[in-house]
Design an enzyme around this catalytic site. Structure first.
Site, PDB file in Angstrom:
ATOM      1  N   LYS A  13       2.445-105.454 -63.490  1.00 32.03           N
ATOM      2  CA  LYS A  13       1.255-104.625 -63.233  1.00 32.03           C
ATOM      3  C   LYS A  13       1.136-103.511 -64.287  1.00 32.03           C
ATOM      4  CE  LYS A  13       2.776-103.450 -59.111  1.00 32.03           C
ATOM      5  NZ  LYS A  13       4.047-104.202 -58.958  1.00 32.03           N
ATOM      6  N   ARG A  86       0.319 -99.946 -51.007  1.00 31.61           N
ATOM      7  CA  ARG A  86       1.507-100.779 -50.857  1.00 31.61           C
ATOM      8  C   ARG A  86       1.754-101.113 -49.390  1.00 31.61           C
ATOM      9  NH1 ARG A  86       4.366 -99.309 -55.851  1.00 31.61           N
ATOM     10  NH2 ARG A  86       6.349-100.368 -56.061  1.00 31.61           N
ATOM     11  N   ARG A 125      15.088-105.061 -67.376  1.00 33.72           N
ATOM     12  CA  ARG A 125      14.079-104.094 -67.841  1.00 33.72           C
ATOM     13  C   ARG A 125      14.739-102.784 -68.284  1.00 33.72           C
ATOM     14  NH1 ARG A 125       8.938-102.793 -64.162  1.00 33.72           N
ATOM     15  NH2 ARG A 125      10.459-101.961 -62.681  1.00 33.72           N
ATOM     16  N   ARG A 158      15.996 -97.975 -65.385  1.00 32.65           N
ATOM     17  CA  ARG A 158      15.505 -97.168 -64.265  1.00 32.65           C
ATOM     18  C   ARG A 158      16.521 -97.242 -63.138  1.00 32.65           C
ATOM     19  NH1 ARG A 158       9.368 -98.858 -62.820  1.00 32.65           N
ATOM     20  NH2 ARG A 158      10.220 -98.818 -60.731  1.00 32.65           N
ATOM     21  N   ARG A 169      13.955-103.272 -52.797  1.00 30.36           N
ATOM     22  CA  ARG A 169      12.551-103.155 -53.246  1.00 30.36           C
ATOM     23  C   ARG A 169      11.793-104.442 -52.975  1.00 30.36           C
ATOM     24  NH1 ARG A 169      12.850-101.741 -59.207  1.00 30.36           N
ATOM     25  NH2 ARG A 169      10.600-101.417 -59.060  1.00 30.36           N
TER      26      ARG A 169
HETATM   27  P1  AMP Z   1       6.856 -98.654 -59.010  1.00 27.37           P
HETATM   28  O1  AMP Z   1       6.999 -97.937 -60.299  1.00 27.37           O
HETATM   29  O2  AMP Z   1       5.428 -98.968 -58.681  1.00 27.37           O
HETATM   30  O3  AMP Z   1       7.747 -99.863 -58.934  1.00 27.37           O
HETATM   31  O4  AMP Z   1       7.335 -97.649 -57.869  1.00 27.37           O
HETATM   32  C1  AMP Z   1       8.649 -97.127 -57.860  1.00 27.37           C
HETATM   33  C2  AMP Z   1       8.974 -96.553 -56.505  1.00 27.37           C
HETATM   34  O5  AMP Z   1       8.061 -95.488 -56.207  1.00 27.37           O
HETATM   35  C3  AMP Z   1       8.840 -97.512 -55.333  1.00 27.37           C
HETATM   36  O6  AMP Z   1       9.996 -98.318 -55.163  1.00 27.37           O
HETATM   37  C4  AMP Z   1       8.653 -96.525 -54.175  1.00 27.37           C
HETATM   38  O7  AMP Z   1       9.858 -95.890 -53.831  1.00 27.37           O
HETATM   39  C5  AMP Z   1       7.758 -95.464 -54.812  1.00 27.37           C
HETATM   40  N1  AMP Z   1       6.327 -95.808 -54.663  1.00 27.37           N
HETATM   41  C6  AMP Z   1       5.436 -96.061 -55.647  1.00 27.37           C
HETATM   42  N2  AMP Z   1       4.221 -96.330 -55.148  1.00 27.37           N
HETATM   43  C7  AMP Z   1       4.339 -96.242 -53.798  1.00 27.37           C
HETATM   44  C8  AMP Z   1       3.441 -96.424 -52.719  1.00 27.37           C
HETATM   45  N3  AMP Z   1       2.147 -96.759 -52.922  1.00 27.37           N
HETATM   46  N4  AMP Z   1       3.919 -96.276 -51.456  1.00 27.37           N
HETATM   47  C9  AMP Z   1       5.199 -95.936 -51.218  1.00 27.37           C
HETATM   48  N5  AMP Z   1       6.096 -95.766 -52.198  1.00 27.37           N
HETATM   49  C10 AMP Z   1       5.689 -95.904 -53.487  1.00 27.37           C
END
Ligand code: AMP
Length: 211
Positions: A13, A86, A125, A158, A169
């Site tokens: 994404k 999400r 990654r 990360r 996750r």
């Molecule tokens: P991402 O970079 O999108 O993979 O997000 C990394 C982490 O941020 C996720 O594993 C969640 O802990 C938190 N996070 C990001 N977006 C959301 C969301 N819309 N709802 C809840 N947690 C989020």
């Protein structure tokens, strides 16, 4: 056109959003990036989100929704929601917010990648701590080990890409995010692209949906 890009962690994404910003002048709202920057800047929001993120769990809906509401205020460009919503509760809150603000979400595009592929993508990654450029140990290594090709910054894994956290996750995705497919199908806004291809091919499919 305003779109939602959703899919499992590692589906690409972020990569697709970068291409859309560059080529279509769209604005990306990545909740993950917003949280990471809040953590880096040691803000109250960052403090609230950090523990959940490190464990690979979702940050509570109320925190995420409040943050998105702020970013959406005054947004003039067409935007991509990346990593939000999400959960179904977040999707419902987004509907309320957008109708209040007179904004339309046109399409929710699901980027499909099989789980076996996701595991390899996430564990390999690496990201630049300074500019956020994304690499992969095998598919897109840096020229010099751990040094960003673009800015010379330090390239790291990360914390939530560590293998112990990846499973949590992916489970959060299955349990909470996957039901969004049905949610957007019911609204007639659901579209799916095969994300298990080169990023340019995936981009071509997304671009076709924008036209
Ligand atoms: P991402 O970079 O999108 O993979 O997000 C990394 C982490 O941020 C996720 O594993 C969640 O802990 C938190 N996070 C990001 N977006 C959301 C969301 N819309 N709802 C809840 N947690 C989020």
């Amino acid at each position: 056109m305003n779109i939602i890009l959703f899919g499992a962690p590692g589906a690409g994404k972020g990569t697709q959003s970068s291409l859309l910003i560059e080529r279509k002048n769209m604005f990306q709202i990545s909740t993950g990036d917003l949280f990471r920057s809040a953590i880096k800047n040691k803000t109250e929001l960052g403090k609230k989100a950090q523990d959940y993120m490190v464990r690979g769990e979702l940050v509570p809906d109320s925190i995420v929704i409040g943050m998105v509401e702020e970013v959406l205020q005054g947004q003039k460009k067409d935007f991509i929601l990346d990593g939000f919503p999400r959960t179904v509760a977040q999707a419902e809150a987004l509907d309320t917010l957008t109708s209040k603000m007179n904004i339309k979400i046109d399409k929710a595009i699901f980027v499909h990648v099989p789980k076996t592929e996701l595991l390899g993508r996430l564990s390999g990654r690496r990201v630049c701590k300074n500019c956020g450029a994304v690499y992969h140990l095998k598919a897109k290594p840096t020229r010099k080990p751990d040094v960003c090709d673009a800015c010379g910054g330090e390239v790291v894994q990360r914390p939530d890409d560590h293998e112990s956290v990846i499973e949590t996750r992916l489970k959060a995705y299955e349990d909470y995010t996957s039901p969004l497919k049905e949610y957007y199908k019911k609204l007639g806004k659901y579209f799916e692209v095969d994300g298990n291809q080169a990023s340019e091919s995936v981009y071509g499919k997304i671009e076709a949906l924008l036209n």
